[in-house]
Design a protein around this motif. Sequence first.
Motif: not given
Length: 143
Positions: A101-129
């Motif tokens: 349960k503890f690891l699943n909680f951490i994994i969920g947080e990590v995935i949430r962070h990775h999704e946010a990073i990917a969204e920020d990265h995509e938005a930055a790429n779109n703004a540059t384009a």
Amino acid sequence: MTEQNHDLPDAASYDPSASSLAGQVDASVMAELLSIRSSIDNIDATLVYLLAERFKATQKVGFLKAAHKLPAGDPGRETAQIARLRRLAEEAHLDPAFAEKFLNFIIGEVIRHHEAIAEDHEAANNATAVRGATSEPSTAVDA
């Protein structure tokens, strides 16, 4: 990144001897209890710093995944990690279900962070384009 509980006192006002039991139990029992709690407090502090280091590392993974358009989650790795942590928990005499349960909680947080990073990265790429596509060609003449 995380929500703060504004009802809690800040760290500077932390009283390690705070207890609802003060005055209700024998002084020697209270002293032993506070001694054990002091060890628990040290372990909790260590856990916080270890989790901070873990999340620094997973953030680097998130940037790498975003740069290469990799998915936020990796189910194969997650399954292997859960099995590994369950085995470690059993060896350490810790409830494997709790460890999972503890690891699943951490994994969920990590995935949430990775999704946010990917969204920020995509938005930055779109703004540059967009900036690149709307730039006027230079009309300056060399003198």
